[in-house]
Write an enzyme that holds these catalytic residues in place. Structure first.
Site, short mmCIF file in Angstrom:
data_model
loop_
_atom_site.label_atom_id
_atom_site.label_comp_id
_atom_site.label_asym_id
_atom_site.label_seq_id
_atom_site.Cartn_x
_atom_site.Cartn_y
_atom_site.Cartn_z
N GLY A 218 -5.53 -4.30 -12.43
CA GLY A 218 -4.92 -5.43 -13.13
C GLY A 218 -5.43 -6.77 -12.65
CD GLU B 267 -1.42 -4.57 -11.47
OE1 GLU B 267 -2.32 -4.67 -12.28
OE2 GLU B 267 -1.55 -4.05 -10.36
N GLY C 63 -0.98 -7.39 -5.60
CA GLY C 63 -1.48 -6.02 -5.62
C GLY C 63 -0.85 -5.20 -4.51
CG ASN D 2 -9.75 1.93 -5.42
OD1 ASN D 2 -10.06 3.06 -5.07
ND2 ASN D 2 -9.23 1.04 -4.60
N1 COA Z 1 -18.60 -4.21 2.02
C1 COA Z 1 -18.59 -2.86 2.01
N2 COA Z 1 -17.45 -2.15 2.06
C2 COA Z 1 -16.30 -2.82 2.10
C3 COA Z 1 -16.24 -4.22 2.12
C4 COA Z 1 -17.45 -4.92 2.08
N3 COA Z 1 -17.48 -6.25 2.09
N4 COA Z 1 -14.94 -4.59 2.18
C5 COA Z 1 -14.21 -3.47 2.17
N5 COA Z 1 -15.04 -2.40 2.15
C6 COA Z 1 -14.65 -0.98 2.16
C7 COA Z 1 -13.78 -0.69 3.37
O1 COA Z 1 -14.57 -0.45 4.52
C8 COA Z 1 -13.05 0.55 2.89
O2 COA Z 1 -13.95 1.64 2.96
P1 COA Z 1 -13.50 3.12 3.39
O3 COA Z 1 -12.65 3.59 2.24
O4 COA Z 1 -14.79 3.83 3.53
O5 COA Z 1 -12.74 2.95 4.65
C9 COA Z 1 -12.81 0.24 1.40
O6 COA Z 1 -13.79 -0.73 1.04
C10 COA Z 1 -11.42 -0.33 1.12
O7 COA Z 1 -11.24 -1.48 1.89
P2 COA Z 1 -9.91 -1.82 2.69
O8 COA Z 1 -10.24 -2.86 3.70
O9 COA Z 1 -9.28 -0.56 3.18
O10 COA Z 1 -9.04 -2.57 1.60
P3 COA Z 1 -7.93 -2.16 0.58
O11 COA Z 1 -7.41 -0.79 0.76
O12 COA Z 1 -6.98 -3.29 0.61
O13 COA Z 1 -8.74 -2.17 -0.81
C11 COA Z 1 -9.89 -3.04 -2.69
C12 COA Z 1 -9.46 -3.27 -1.23
C13 COA Z 1 -10.61 -4.28 -3.14
C14 COA Z 1 -10.83 -1.84 -2.76
C15 COA Z 1 -8.58 -2.77 -3.53
O14 COA Z 1 -7.69 -3.83 -3.38
C16 COA Z 1 -8.91 -2.60 -5.00
O15 COA Z 1 -9.25 -1.51 -5.43
N6 COA Z 1 -8.83 -3.70 -5.78
C17 COA Z 1 -9.16 -3.68 -7.20
C18 COA Z 1 -7.96 -3.35 -8.04
C19 COA Z 1 -6.94 -4.45 -8.02
O16 COA Z 1 -7.15 -5.54 -7.55
N7 COA Z 1 -5.80 -4.16 -8.59
C20 COA Z 1 -4.77 -5.13 -8.79
C21 COA Z 1 -3.67 -5.03 -7.88
S1 COA Z 1 -3.01 -3.37 -7.65
#
Ligand code: COA
Length: 505
Positions: free
Chosen positions: A385, A291, A266, A381
């Site tokens: 994928g 992806e 990802g 989000n």
């Molecule tokens: N409890 C509450 N909030 C949490 C958390 C938890 N355990 N873990 C992360 N967060 C919050 C972070 O604080 C952050 O919040 P903010 O936007 O208010 O700062 C937000 O979630 C994003 O976390 P971050 O640590 O910045 O991680 P990231 O940018 O790597 O995103 C996902 C992590 C899971 C949100 C992201 O990878 C995603 O959307 N995944 C689903 C889609 C996917 O897997 N696609 C396939 C590959 S592209």
């Protein structure tokens, strides 16, 4: 711009179909379903959506908007603010749209990225009225050559009643020939999709189009928004180190060669750190079946560690973008862009033996993963994928930092507050503290490994106490549901799970 368009557009009489973005947006009416190009902020239609938002301010309208995945240029936020979005699928990453979704104003249909095209093809989502697709060129028979993403564009073109093409005369001409467009046949009776390796090409370099459906051609020179790369830090580097060590052990155990299996990763800082870390290891002739191709993919190609990369989009930072777009010819034999239902096809993931690396928001002591919801309620989000790959991969890996909100929340919990990936779909969990290899383990065994290897030391005793109490109650997957949910109740009430460590609920 017209002269450049003349070089890129071979369709006879194309000038008669030229329209301004405002004129083209006028073809979109209230209640329509619209399919737009765009995947991980790459290759989205850029002019018509903004014209639509301007128009909605004078003349309110609401549409269902389908895309490949996320859009650049804040388009989702602008459309949400203009009140244009009644329904949105399959994915988004925009803060303002996210807020509108969580207020219940936009109906967000969080869908596996590979699956929406299939649902459209089989008429499960209703008719698609208009497709708006960015192109780098248009062939003599109307064929669309996409720009930096394919996403769902080929399916939208096949299904839509009318097509608006945004011809981007500033997109690099070297993109021509990079795409491999193939749409699976209708079910039942579909023949196997003939991809047997990441570098197999099975289709055409353009999206075939019925020229009669092209209602407007709009010219643009707007570039993709640059990727925002979060730089690696000590935590993400530790996660990457655990994974690299794990891959080395798999090779030493004879379960994989130094070429590993095709990688899917990802977007984000952990994925970048892992791909970067592969350069330092002993690995060779790596491939990707993923992806999106990001900066680290091209670094690996340059380094020679990566032999070939297949995806649906290219999303680059400003610095890397200049380097790649000016030297695309150098990479063209080593990359391919496919429709997302093929880049993310669960059958291909199983056939090729993909190693899937995705990010979790939280996971539980038995291995269920929440990728989408904060406190089980608020959409972040979408599943994107991750599910396409997780269930069918050779190795399904989820990574996360062990805590969130500067330690106030544990990302390892007794029971996830929302389930995207069930325990059966998860092989490996990694945090900065370590890696839990869950293969072949029963729930009670999984819990011990996950708590010991992945939980933050501050939360580890509370999780171990929870598990012990749950085991005393019995069961195959022991739980004390009232206590499990108390972790999330505390997070919602206090913004912290510290009360669970103090034994207060
Ligand atoms: N409890 C509450 N909030 C949490 C958390 C938890 N355990 N873990 C992360 N967060 C919050 C972070 O604080 C952050 O919040 P903010 O936007 O208010 O700062 C937000 O979630 C994003 O976390 P971050 O640590 O910045 O991680 P990231 O940018 O790597 O995103 C996902 C992590 C899971 C949100 C992201 O990878 C995603 O959307 N995944 C689903 C889609 C996917 O897997 N696609 C396939 C590959 S592209």
């Amino acid at each position: 711009m017209i002269e450049l368009a003349a070089q890129r557009c071979q369709l006879p009489g194309w000038r008669d179909r030229l329209h301004s973005a405002d004129e083209a947006a006028a073809l979109i009416h209230d209640g329509m379903t619209v399919g737009m190009s765009g995947f991980t902020r790459a290759g989205e239609a850029k002019e018509v959506p903004l014209a639509l938002a301007r128009r909605a301010e004078r003349d309110p309208l609401k549409i269902t908007l389908m895309t490949g995945a996320s859009l650049g240029h804040d388009i989702d936020g602008i459309l949400a603010d203009a009140g244009v979005l009644a329904r949105r699928m399959p994915f988004q990453v925009d803060k303002r749209l996210r807020a509108a979704i969580n207020r219940g104003e936009v109906m967000f249909v969080d869908t596996h990225l590979s699956e929406m095209a299939e649902q459209l093809r089989h008429d499960q989502l209703g008719a698609l009225d208009i497709a708006v697709i960015e192109a780098v060129a248009i062939t003599a028979d109307g064929g669309i050559i996409p720009t930096t993403s394919v996403g769902n564009s080929a399916s939208f073109v096949a299904q839509a009643d009318q097509i608006i093409i945004e011809l981007n005369v500033a997109a690099p001409e070297a993109l021509i020939g990079l795409h491999d467009i193939y749409l699976p046949e209708k079910r039942p009776g579909r023949r196997p999709i003939p991809i047997s390796a990441p570098d197999t090409r099975i289709g055409t370099p353009h999206i075939p189009v019925d020229p009669d459906k092209i209602a407007a051609i709009v010219l643009t020179t707007e570039q993709d928004s640059p990727a925002e790369i979060t730089p690696a830090n000590a935590t993400t580097e530790r996660i990457a180190e655990h994974l690299i060590e794990f891959f080395e052990n798999e090779v030493a155990a004879g379960r994989m060669s130094l070429s590993l299996m095709p990688l899917q990763a990802g977007i984000g800082s952990v994925a970048n750190a892992v791909l970067h870390g592969l350069m330092a290891g002993p690995f060779e002739n790596l491939t990707m079946y993923s992806e999106v191709l990001q900066d680290s993919t091209f670094e690996l190609l340059d380094h020679g560690t990566l032999r070939f990369a297949s995806a649906s989009a290219i999303t680059l930072s400003d610095a890397y973008g200049a380097r790649v777009w000016n030297n695309l010819a150098h990479y063209r034999e080593r990359i391919v862009l496919r429709p997302q239902e093929l880049s993310n096809h669960p059958g291909m993931s199983r056939r090729l033996g993909v190693i899937a690396i995705n990010t979790a928001i939280e996971f539980d002591i038995y291995g269920n993963v929440n990728s989408t919801h904060i406190n089980g309620t608020r959409m972040m989000n979408g599943i994107g994928g991750s599910g396409d790959f997780a269930r069918n991969s050779h190795l399904s890996i989820f990574v996360t930092t062990s805590t969130a909100k500067t330690g106030a929340l544990s990302s390892v919990v007794p029971f996830v507050s929302h389930v995207d990936h069930v325990e059966h779909d998860v092989d490996i969990l990694v945090t900065e503290h370590g890696l839990a290899d869950l293969r072949g383990l029963a729930p009670r065994e999984r819990a011990r490994v996950i708590i010991d290897r992945c939980a933050d030391p501050f939360y580890r005793p509370a999780l171990a106490d929870y598990f012990e109490t749950a085991c005393a109650r019995g069961g195959h997957t022991p739980h004390c549901l009232e206590q499990a949910l108390a972790w999330h109740v505390a997070a919602e009430r206090d913004g912290s799970m510290h009360a669970m460590v103090a034994g207060q609920t």
